[in-house]
Design an enzyme around this catalytic site. Structure first.
Site, PDB file in Angstrom:
ATOM      1  N   PRO A  86       0.815  -1.218   0.000  1.00  0.00           N
ATOM      2  CA  PRO A  86       0.000   0.000   0.000  1.00  0.00           C
ATOM      3  C   PRO A  86       0.852   1.274   0.000  1.00  0.00           C
ATOM      4  O   PRO A  86       0.346   2.359  -0.201  1.00  0.00           O
ATOM      5  CB  PRO A  86      -0.838  -0.109   1.273  1.00  0.00           C
ATOM      6  CG  PRO A  86      -0.234  -1.181   2.092  1.00  0.00           C
ATOM      7  CD  PRO A  86       0.635  -2.017   1.211  1.00  0.00           C
ATOM      8  N   ARG A 151      -3.685  -8.558 -20.702  1.00  0.00           N
ATOM      9  CA  ARG A 151      -4.617  -8.221 -21.780  1.00  0.00           C
ATOM     10  C   ARG A 151      -4.009  -7.259 -22.792  1.00  0.00           C
ATOM     11  O   ARG A 151      -4.526  -7.114 -23.894  1.00  0.00           O
ATOM     12  CB  ARG A 151      -5.945  -7.693 -21.217  1.00  0.00           C
ATOM     13  CG  ARG A 151      -5.863  -6.370 -20.541  1.00  0.00           C
ATOM     14  CD  ARG A 151      -7.173  -5.984 -19.889  1.00  0.00           C
ATOM     15  NE  ARG A 151      -8.198  -5.530 -20.826  1.00  0.00           N
ATOM     16  CZ  ARG A 151      -8.191  -4.346 -21.446  1.00  0.00           C
ATOM     17  NH1 ARG A 151      -7.192  -3.497 -21.239  1.00  0.00           N
ATOM     18  NH2 ARG A 151      -9.153  -4.017 -22.257  1.00  0.00           N
TER      19      ARG A 151
END
Ligand code: ADE
Length: 249
Positions: A86, A151
């Site tokens: 994070p 992708r």
């Protein structure tokens, strides 16, 4: 492209990778993904990977040794090594595009316990966060990065399938519709049925601008509008103000 994922939860990662478009890309050899349990590299006799933090405090910390030895077992020539955390720079479509040009990515999945900071300082190229919230581990972030990058690898999706992606041009995508033309009185915009390609392209550009203006106006601050787009945006602002006026009257 080759991707190595270093994790303490290999089954969780493998389960997701075997499905859908990423699963197919692996089967077709467009991407090679190795999921490695770095616990296997622990020199502890019980295969422990964590220990008490120096300086005291609650919780445990994942040690550097198993991660170091795991990395040593890989051929890292041309590898980009990421750590999910994070504290990293937030992952964006631009970052996905950059990473899709790499030959080899290694993703070390962070862990809620925390990882010895020397991993961040000495073993990785970049810390990557998927957003300003805290998860229990880096497996979901790693999978998100792998999905977004895979992708974009040539041949994984049909040519052109990613050209109009939200964010890739700096705007959100225009809305899409399919049959039926009328569902419970909710109609597809007439212009899309007209066959006039120029008008359809203009409509799509306008609706892409509208989506961005309404949902992510912050993106417009960095988007260089051309003259046509400036005019369309002015129309949109007037139309949206008119809608609000009508609703309130
Ligand atoms: N690990 C825990 N939370 C995370 C986040 N938001 N991004 C990346 N890795 C994480």
């Amino acid at each position: 492209m080759k991707i190595d994922i270093l994790t303490l939860f290999p089954e969780m990662v493998k389960a997701v990778l075997s499905e859908s478009i990423v699963g197919r890309a692996i089967k077709e050899g467009k991407v090679e993904i190795n999921v490695i349990n770095y616990r296997d590299f622990s020199k502890d006799k019980h295969k422990r990977v964590d220990d008490y933090p120096f300086g005291g405090g609650r919780g445990m910390v994942i040690g550097i040794q198993p991660i170091y030895d795991c990395l040593q077992s890989l051929d890292l020539t041309n590898a980009k090594i990421l750590l999910t955390s994070p504290q990293g720079k937030v992952f964006t479509q631009k970052k996905a595009e950059e990473l899709s040009q790499e030959q080899h990515i290694v993703i070390i999945c962070g862990h809620y316990e925390g990882i010895d900071y020397r991993v961040t300082e000495h073993l990785i190229d970049e810390e990557v966060s998927i957003g300003d919230y805290v998860l229990t581990g880096g497996e979901l972030p790693a999978l998100i990065i792998v999905d977004a990058v895979t992708r974009l690898i040539p041949g994984v999706l049909p040519d052109d399938a990613t050209t109009g992606d939200s964010f890739s041009m700096g705007l959100l995508e225009y809305p899409q519709y399919t049959r039926p033309q009328d569902f419970l009185g909710w109609k597809v915009p007439e212009i899309l049925l007209s066959g006039n390609h120029q008008q359809i392209a203009k409509f799509r550009l306008k609706e892409s601008l509208r989506n961005t203006y309404l949902k992510r106006p912050d993106l417009l601050e960095h988007y260089p509008l051309n003259e046509e787009e400036k005019q369309l945006l002015n129309e949109i602002i007037m139309e949206e103000q008119e809608k609000i006026r009508k609703k309130n009257s």
